[in-house]
Write a protein that holds these residues in place. Sequence first.
Motif: not given
Length: 212
Positions: A118-127
Motif C-alpha cells: 500500500a505504501v509503495a503505491h502511495g497510500e497512507l497507512i494510519l489507524g
Amino acid sequence: MTVIRVAVVDDHPVFRLGMVALLSTLDGIEVVAEASSAAEAAAAVTADVDVVLMDIELGDGSGVEATRALVARFPALRVLMVTMHEDDDAVVASVRAGARGYLVKGAGPDEVERALRAVAHGELILGAAVAERAMGFMAASRGLAPDVFPELTEREREVLDLVAAGLDTATISRRLVLSPKTVRNHTSNILTKLGVPDRSAAIVRAREAGLG
C-alpha cells in the motif's frame, strides 16, 4: 511485475533478519539494503530504494529524524515506520517527518505485506485515531508561517510552539520523538535567537505572535 525495492532499518538484528527473510518470500518484493542505525541508513539508502521499513527508535538516534533526512534527499521515497507500540505522538511525528504510515512490530506476515504494498503505491497507512491527530498536527504546523520568528528554524518554531502551549521538556521530547537533550538545546538556541532571558519570556513572546 514491477519489483518493489525495500531497505530494512532496525537496530535489533533478530527482528531485522526475520523481516528480511519474510520479505524475501514475497513475490515482487526485493530487499536491496539493510541498516542497523541512522548513520548506516544514510549510507545504505539510495535513489534505487522504493520503500524503507524504518525502526522508530534506533541506537544512534531517532528513526523520525532519519526519515526526515532521507525524504529530504529522496522525495519519492516511501517510509513505513516500524514501532513496538501504537504511540500516537511518535507516529504523528513520523508522519510530519515524511513517513507514509506505521507498522506495529507484532503485525503478522499478511499485514506486513499489505502495508508495504500500500505504501509503495502511495497510500497512507494510519489507524483512525492516529490519522485524526496527524491531520490536526499537520494543520497546526502549516499555521507556523516562516514569517513568525524567521530567525528560527522550522524545528525551533515547532519546539517554541509546544513550549508556548505549556508543555515541559519531557512531553515535547515524546511529542517530537527527540531526546530531552536535543529539546533543551533547541530551547537554548531559541532563547538566544529571540534575545530573551528565560523560558517564561519566550512563552510571552510566542503567545503574542499567536503560537501555543
